[in-house]
Scaffold this active site. Structure first.
Site, PDB file in Angstrom:
ATOM      1  CD1 TRP A  14     105.795  53.452  50.223  1.00 38.35           C
ATOM      2  CD2 TRP A  14     105.373  53.735  48.046  1.00 38.35           C
ATOM      3  NE1 TRP A  14     105.455  52.230  49.704  1.00 38.35           N
ATOM      4  CE2 TRP A  14     105.184  52.379  48.366  1.00 38.35           C
ATOM      5  CE3 TRP A  14     105.147  54.161  46.732  1.00 38.35           C
ATOM      6  CZ2 TRP A  14     104.801  51.433  47.411  1.00 38.35           C
ATOM      7  CZ3 TRP A  14     104.762  53.222  45.787  1.00 38.35           C
ATOM      8  CH2 TRP A  14     104.595  51.872  46.115  1.00 38.35           C
ATOM      9  CE  LYS A  15     108.301  59.866  55.897  1.00 43.17           C
ATOM     10  NZ  LYS A  15     109.233  60.332  56.941  1.00 43.17           N
ATOM     11  CG  HIS A 103     103.844  62.976  57.986  1.00 43.91           C
ATOM     12  ND1 HIS A 103     105.096  63.528  58.069  1.00 43.91           N
ATOM     13  CD2 HIS A 103     104.006  61.639  58.166  1.00 43.91           C
ATOM     14  CE1 HIS A 103     105.980  62.568  58.293  1.00 43.91           C
ATOM     15  NE2 HIS A 103     105.346  61.416  58.359  1.00 43.91           N
ATOM     16  CD  GLU A 175     104.061  61.765  62.241  1.00 36.85           C
ATOM     17  OE1 GLU A 175     104.602  61.090  61.373  1.00 36.85           O
ATOM     18  OE2 GLU A 175     103.817  62.978  62.107  1.00 36.85           O
ATOM     19  N   GLY A 181     112.795  59.603  60.773  1.00 37.34           N
ATOM     20  CA  GLY A 181     113.912  59.685  59.846  1.00 37.34           C
ATOM     21  C   GLY A 181     115.247  59.935  60.509  1.00 37.34           C
ATOM     22  CB  SER A 221     113.125  55.333  63.209  1.00 37.24           C
ATOM     23  OG  SER A 221     113.575  56.616  62.793  1.00 37.24           O
ATOM     24  N   GLY A 243     110.838  54.821  55.683  1.00 33.96           N
ATOM     25  CA  GLY A 243     111.848  54.273  54.777  1.00 33.96           C
ATOM     26  C   GLY A 243     111.811  52.769  54.633  1.00 33.96           C
TER      27      GLY A 243
END
Length: 262
Positions: A14-15, A103, A175, A181, A221, A243
């Site tokens: 969720w960041k 991250h 990642e 993003g 993404s 997201g």
């Protein structure tokens, strides 16, 4: 262990989004929208802000949900005068299953090094929490064509000091920084290329049995429309979703698509 025995993990990061009240609603929607049969095929986790953890724990345990949860960072220190830090023992008290370490946003904005990431992973493991160790290359490395070597060496350094038993309880998330993003997505073949190389490294570090059992995720993404092709790759065992995990119903659809693909 055959590759087929690796159960995909779909983890929603969720960041810095959703307060503890919004967290309850989001997890309730996720649980309601994802039929229980899907949990036999995929593990589903939410990786939430520290302030949401107790609320999520209460909901998951009270309603006996099959969703697991975890934190987005952890201190390498056990306790003491480290203002603003949260220890692995604190997360363990909240029954966290997971903690994301390294991250790309932590590496970039907080200057976290591979050495620090390895220390955080070891701290989590010491309290029975599985770290999700994030690695990935920036755009200039990808364009230079040296991304596989870069990520393998970054992964080696980010796992330094972990035993084979510890690696058996570790998840790695590949990642590519240029795909986070940005809406740019690495192709499924790109993800497979790097995840296969990471598994080769783990074979070297801890043996084939540990490597064949380890879950290696793709992050960057990830969407409901792309997850099926990603998890269909032989060395990609799920997704670290950004997201697309903030809406409970949409995240349920993504998890269902992953389950249907395996």
């Amino acid at each position: 262990m055959s590759p087929m025995a690796r159960k995909p993990l779909i983890a929603g990061n969720w960041k810095m989004n959703l307060d503890h009240q919004q967290a309850i609603g989001t997890v309730q929607k996720l649980a309601f929208a994802l039929h229980k049969d899907y949990y036999e095929k995929v593990d589903v986790a939410v990786i939430v802000p520290f302030t949401d953890l107790r609320s999520v724990q209460t909901l998951v345990e009270g309603d006996k949900l099959q969703i697991t949860y975890g934190a987005q960072d952890v201190s390498q220190h056990e306790s003491g005068a480290y203002t603003g830090e949260v220890s692995a023992s604190m997360l363990a008290k909240l029954n966290c299953s997971w903690v994301v370490v390294g991250h790309s946003e932590r590496r970039e904005y907080h200057n976290e090094t591979d050495e620090l990431v390895a220390a955080k992973a070891k701290a989590a493991l010491s309290k029975g929490i599985s770290p999700i160790v994030c690695v990935g290359e920036p755009l200039e490395i990808r364009e230079a064509g040296t991304h596989v070597d870069y990520v393998v060496e970054q992964t080696r350094a980010s796992l330094a000091g972990l035993s084979a038993d510890e690696l058996a309880n570790t998840v790695i998330a590949y990642e590519p920084v240029w795909a986070i993003g940005t809406g740019k997505v690495a192709s499924a073949a790109d993800a497979q290329e790097v995840c296969k190389a990471i598994r080769g490294l783990v074979t070297e570090l801890a043996g084939e049995e540990v490597a064949e059992g380890m879950r290696i995720l793709y992050g960057g993404s990830v969407k409901a429309e792309t997850i099926a092709e990603i998890v269909s790759q032989p060395d990609v065992d799920g997704g670290l979703v950004g997201g697309a995990s903030l809406d409970g119903e949409a995240f349920a659809k993504l998890a269902a698509n992953a389950a249907n693909a395996v």
